[in-house]
Design a protein around this motif. Structure first.
Motif, mmCIF file in Angstrom:
data_model
loop_
_atom_site.group_PDB
_atom_site.id
_atom_site.type_symbol
_atom_site.label_atom_id
_atom_site.label_comp_id
_atom_site.label_asym_id
_atom_site.label_seq_id
_atom_site.Cartn_x
_atom_site.Cartn_y
_atom_site.Cartn_z
ATOM 1 N N ILE A 1 0.830 -1.206 0.000
ATOM 2 C CA ILE A 1 0.000 0.000 0.000
ATOM 3 C C ILE A 1 0.867 1.259 0.000
ATOM 4 C CG2 ILE A 1 -0.168 0.210 2.514
ATOM 5 C CD1 ILE A 1 -3.089 0.985 2.165
ATOM 6 N N HIS B 1 3.017 2.127 -1.938
ATOM 7 C CA HIS B 1 3.271 2.630 -3.282
ATOM 8 C C HIS B 1 2.001 2.750 -4.102
ATOM 9 C CE1 HIS B 1 7.541 2.712 -2.525
ATOM 10 N NE2 HIS B 1 7.325 1.633 -1.798
ATOM 11 N N VAL B 2 0.878 2.815 -3.407
ATOM 12 C CA VAL B 2 -0.364 3.203 -4.071
ATOM 13 C C VAL B 2 -0.288 4.708 -4.317
ATOM 14 C CG1 VAL B 2 -2.847 3.548 -3.668
ATOM 15 C CG2 VAL B 2 -1.771 1.338 -3.151
ATOM 16 N N THR B 3 -0.685 5.105 -5.505
ATOM 17 C CA THR B 3 -0.616 6.520 -5.870
ATOM 18 C C THR B 3 -1.743 7.305 -5.198
ATOM 19 O OG1 THR B 3 0.242 5.908 -8.034
ATOM 20 C CG2 THR B 3 -0.655 8.140 -7.801
ATOM 21 N N VAL B 4 -1.382 8.372 -4.491
ATOM 22 C CA VAL B 4 -2.432 9.232 -3.953
ATOM 23 C C VAL B 4 -2.467 10.582 -4.675
ATOM 24 C CG1 VAL B 4 -2.745 8.187 -1.689
ATOM 25 C CG2 VAL B 4 -0.914 9.824 -2.027
ATOM 26 N N TYR B 5 -1.321 11.088 -5.100
ATOM 27 C CA TYR B 5 -1.294 12.325 -5.894
ATOM 28 C C TYR B 5 -0.454 12.056 -7.136
ATOM 29 C CZ TYR B 5 -2.997 14.296 -1.535
ATOM 30 O OH TYR B 5 -3.730 14.550 -0.407
ATOM 31 N N PRO B 6 -1.097 11.817 -8.273
ATOM 32 C CA PRO B 6 -0.377 11.326 -9.465
ATOM 33 C C PRO B 6 0.830 12.171 -9.849
ATOM 34 C CG PRO B 6 -2.736 11.232 -9.830
ATOM 35 C CD PRO B 6 -2.551 11.926 -8.504
ATOM 36 N N ILE C 1 -7.317 8.328 1.483
ATOM 37 C CA ILE C 1 -7.482 8.104 0.040
ATOM 38 C C ILE C 1 -7.048 6.688 -0.331
ATOM 39 C CG2 ILE C 1 -6.630 8.782 -2.229
ATOM 40 C CD1 ILE C 1 -6.405 11.664 -1.104
ATOM 41 N N ALA D 1 -9.345 3.203 -1.499
ATOM 42 C CA ALA D 1 -9.102 2.326 -2.646
ATOM 43 C C ALA D 1 -9.112 0.867 -2.205
ATOM 44 C CB ALA D 1 -7.769 2.664 -3.305
ATOM 45 N N VAL D 2 -8.482 0.598 -1.062
ATOM 46 C CA VAL D 2 -8.466 -0.774 -0.547
ATOM 47 C C VAL D 2 -9.889 -1.276 -0.333
ATOM 48 C CG1 VAL D 2 -7.814 -2.233 1.389
ATOM 49 C CG2 VAL D 2 -6.237 -0.503 0.571
ATOM 50 N N VAL D 3 -10.710 -0.455 0.298
ATOM 51 C CA VAL D 3 -12.070 -0.900 0.614
ATOM 52 C C VAL D 3 -12.905 -1.020 -0.656
ATOM 53 C CG1 VAL D 3 -14.168 -0.327 1.872
ATOM 54 C CG2 VAL D 3 -11.948 0.058 2.932
ATOM 55 N N ASN D 4 -12.768 -0.066 -1.566
ATOM 56 C CA ASN D 4 -13.526 -0.164 -2.810
ATOM 57 C C ASN D 4 -13.158 -1.423 -3.589
ATOM 58 O OD1 ASN D 4 -15.302 2.077 -2.920
ATOM 59 N ND2 ASN D 4 -13.561 3.438 -3.304
ATOM 60 N N ARG E 1 -16.354 9.883 2.270
ATOM 61 C CA ARG E 1 -16.610 10.447 0.946
ATOM 62 C C ARG E 1 -16.306 9.455 -0.165
ATOM 63 N NH1 ARG E 1 -13.135 14.775 -0.805
ATOM 64 N NH2 ARG E 1 -14.609 14.871 -2.528
ATOM 65 N N ARG E 2 -15.221 8.727 0.004
ATOM 66 C CA ARG E 2 -14.660 8.016 -1.139
ATOM 67 C C ARG E 2 -15.002 6.535 -1.212
ATOM 68 N NH1 ARG E 2 -11.258 11.492 -3.671
ATOM 69 N NH2 ARG E 2 -10.505 13.232 -2.422
ATOM 70 N N LEU F 1 -17.471 3.790 -1.820
ATOM 71 C CA LEU F 1 -18.776 3.770 -2.481
ATOM 72 C C LEU F 1 -19.866 3.235 -1.576
ATOM 73 C CD1 LEU F 1 -20.293 4.191 -5.180
ATOM 74 C CD2 LEU F 1 -19.793 1.803 -5.697
ATOM 75 N N VAL G 1 -12.319 4.178 -7.304
ATOM 76 C CA VAL G 1 -10.979 4.399 -6.771
ATOM 77 C C VAL G 1 -10.558 5.808 -7.172
ATOM 78 C CG1 VAL G 1 -8.557 3.762 -7.109
ATOM 79 C CG2 VAL G 1 -10.272 1.994 -6.741
ATOM 80 N N ALA H 1 -17.927 11.795 -4.326
ATOM 81 C CA ALA H 1 -16.502 12.038 -4.118
ATOM 82 C C ALA H 1 -15.929 12.826 -5.289
ATOM 83 C CB ALA H 1 -15.769 10.708 -3.969
ATOM 84 N N ASN I 1 -0.442 -3.317 -6.844
ATOM 85 C CA ASN I 1 0.330 -3.119 -5.621
ATOM 86 C C ASN I 1 -0.361 -3.760 -4.416
ATOM 87 O OD1 ASN I 1 2.708 -1.733 -6.360
ATOM 88 N ND2 ASN I 1 1.551 0.153 -6.646
ATOM 89 N N LEU I 2 -1.673 -3.680 -4.391
ATOM 90 C CA LEU I 2 -2.392 -4.214 -3.234
ATOM 91 C C LEU I 2 -2.582 -5.719 -3.326
ATOM 92 C CD1 LEU I 2 -5.089 -1.429 -2.813
ATOM 93 C CD2 LEU I 2 -3.257 -1.992 -1.215
ATOM 94 N N ARG J 1 4.529 2.762 -11.713
ATOM 95 C CA ARG J 1 3.850 2.807 -10.423
ATOM 96 C C ARG J 1 3.719 1.459 -9.709
ATOM 97 N NH1 ARG J 1 1.920 7.876 -9.759
ATOM 98 N NH2 ARG J 1 1.637 9.111 -11.647
#
Lengths: 353, 353
Positions: free
Chosen positions: A227, A229-234, A269, A273-276, A306-307, A309, B230, B243, B276-277, B307
DNA sequence: CCAAATAATTCAACCACTAAACAAATCCGA
DNA sequence: TCGGATTTGTTTAGTGGTTGAATTATTTGG
């Protein structure tokens, strides 16, 4: 079939809150009392279970003899090598920590020595080791080869081959696994009893262990849970991995201290992504995040509301880890114990020889 | 145990490229030839397997009698309801599509009628249906209740209860699942034989089906794979989910047509998070993405090379789906067939009554 | 045409589970 | 205080399913 039912009976004892009787096990598993008796006899003879005195009844009938995991049964040796310390711990079949050693010189040679000391201490207690598991902060290939462990400066290191050279460990089955994965297993035993969750470990790097129905999800090659290296701000900060905007740059140890709000939002953020993607309803914050839980959780939860779903349909629980810095060693030892608990037949067969 | 071994034998036939003999099955499973003979006899009597003429040998010895799945065995009924069409298809035990119906009036009433027609057609061929599965573009709760299906305007709809009212379907076991999940199962059978991959379906919304070791990963509540939400640009466009910066806003049908490069980069960012996950090494682009594969794949792969942490250690394969728009119906029917193949004993028991 | 080789079946033995009866240990009521 | 009720755990006979060895069937090759 016998192997399967031995595991079933043992698991029932492991998972039951109280100390069940043979009849209670029969009721829980659907086997007959006769079958359970036969299986329990084998497990007692193999040193995995012990009979305890008759429990007082609150009604008519012969009092039951309680059964429990034997503290003298096979134990697990957990090992950990990390940036600034070594650790070893011995956990017995009941899950109790019997010994815990640490060392501040994180070298493979020191690890072998520490492991040998732990084994000697266990032997003095009459504990036989069923195996050892080593936690490493890096990518581990099947077979135990460590492909990369950036913070240790390792590349294609085979710690099993190294440990085997220590005479005291030569005969021990050894496995290697990622630190976050094993810490997640430690949390599985120590935690609320939730069988499905993701454990996030925030140290120098950020890793995650994904536990589904009580089993670790390792992915195709054992490299799941990266996690960090999951992208949060591209287009964000460059990361040492070569990409931009990795979570590690916004929620690593340095940033958590400097700007907790940013760290929390970034974690929110990535965890959304993990939960979605995985639909996990429990998130455990461990490692360096655990002591900062109160500070971080509002920001994380705000993003997730917020994120995610399905946030409106079912809540996601965020909680701090119940184990501290020793989660990974504990989890490593637990992994060995789990191996015996999940497959007692092979242990019994080994004993019989 | 018999149930388990029946499944083992049947699976061996399913998974073998050629038509195996009893002796070949014995070799592959570790059972003895005597046991396999007995099990195969049961499976033939139950209409799941058929003997085929003796295959010519290329050496001495009695020629083997080849075994194959029976095309007259139980079939699966796949159903799909989507924004602008209905579909039904009947797949027999061998995986062959026997019937395929479509309708342009996507209502539940029309679906019941279409399903009844498909069942009648199957009956005319002498095919008994083992069950039906319905693909829906929305969030499905355990039990088949559709919590939300935004593009259908559904909220808390129970399609099973509705379908059961059609007399021709009243006795049929029916399940409901997410469209992307079932499409992934369809791809599992139709594809390269990869047992582990993620299938991404780009339609109005974007969904993903995660297949691990040949089994669908559904998550804690069955809501896994919501890759469309995501986050790719935390402060980006507002999404209808509330979101900002969801993948759906950058790689949905509209955006793919308008700005393919942006769609590809956004997909690359989100898919990197998946890899990654979850450490999946195969990604299948389906739905609306499949015909645009050549245009999209360079941009996706460029992002993933940067990435995905393990990109340097092992490659990630990106490929287009081999099924088209009917992937979900096919997958639904396959899901029913898989149910029989994974547990032939209950089907045999039903037949015996 | 016979030996060698391979496929499939038959049959006795065995293993593990089940069911039912039985023995053991307690409570409860007369 | 004693006998029935009740629950636990063991014993014993029986059964389903697998194994292993022997047997039969069917081909190739010398």
């Amino acid at each position: 079939m016998r192997a399967h039912n031995l595991a079933l009976v043992l698991q029932t004892v492991v998972n039951s809150a109280d100390r069940p009787s043979r009849a209670a096990i029969a009721g829980a598993t659907g086997l007959t009392r006769a079958t359970v008796s036969a299986l329990v006899d084998d497990l007692i003879a193999g040193g995995l279970l012990t009979e305890q005195g008759p429990a007082p009844r609150n009604g008519a009938g012969r009092p039951a003899t309680a059964l429990a995991l034997s503290p003298d049964g096979p134990a697990g040796l957990g090992l950990e090598i990390n940036v600034d310390y070594l650790a070893a711990c011995v956990v017995d079949l009941t899950g109790a920590v019997r010994y815990h050693f640490m060392d501040r010189s994180p070298t493979l040679a020191g690890l072998g020595e520490l492991a040998a000391r732990a084994r000697a201490a266990a032997a003095e207690d009459g504990l036989a080791l069923a195996g050892a598991a080593l936690a490493v902060p890096g990518l581990v290939a099947p077979g135990g080869l460590v492909r990369v462990a950036p913070n240790l400066g390792w590349q294609d290191v085979d710690p099993i081959a190294y440990l085997r050279r220590t005479p005291a460990l030569a005969d021990l089955p050894i496995t290697v696994d990622n630190e976050a994965n094993l810490a997640a297993l430690g949390e599985l035993r120590a935690g609320d009893g939730e069988p499905t969750f993701v454990y996030v470990s925030g140290e120098v790097g950020i890793g995650a262990g994904i536990v589904i129905d009580g089993d670790l999800y390792r992915g195709g090659r054992g490299w799941s849970g990266e996690i960090g290296h999951v992208t949060v701000y591209p287009d964000g900060r460059p990361c040492r991995c070569g990409a931009n905007g990795c979570l590690e740059q916004y929620a690593g140890a340095a940033m958590v201290a400097e700007d907790p709000a940013l760290a929390a939002a970034s974690l929110g953020i990535a965890l959304s992504a993990v939960v979605n993607l995985l639909d996990l309803d429990v998130i455990v914050l461990g490692g360096g995040y655990a002591p900062l839980f109160a500070e971080l959780s509002p920001g994380i939860e705000a993003e997730m509301r917020r994120r995610v779903l399905t946030a409106g349909l079912a809540p996601v629980t965020l909680r701090p880890a119940s184990l501290g810095a020793d989660a990974a060693v504990r989890g490593a030892a637990d992994a060995v114990i789990r191996g015996v608990q999940d497959d007692p037949a092979t242990w019994l067969a080994l004993q019989a020889v």
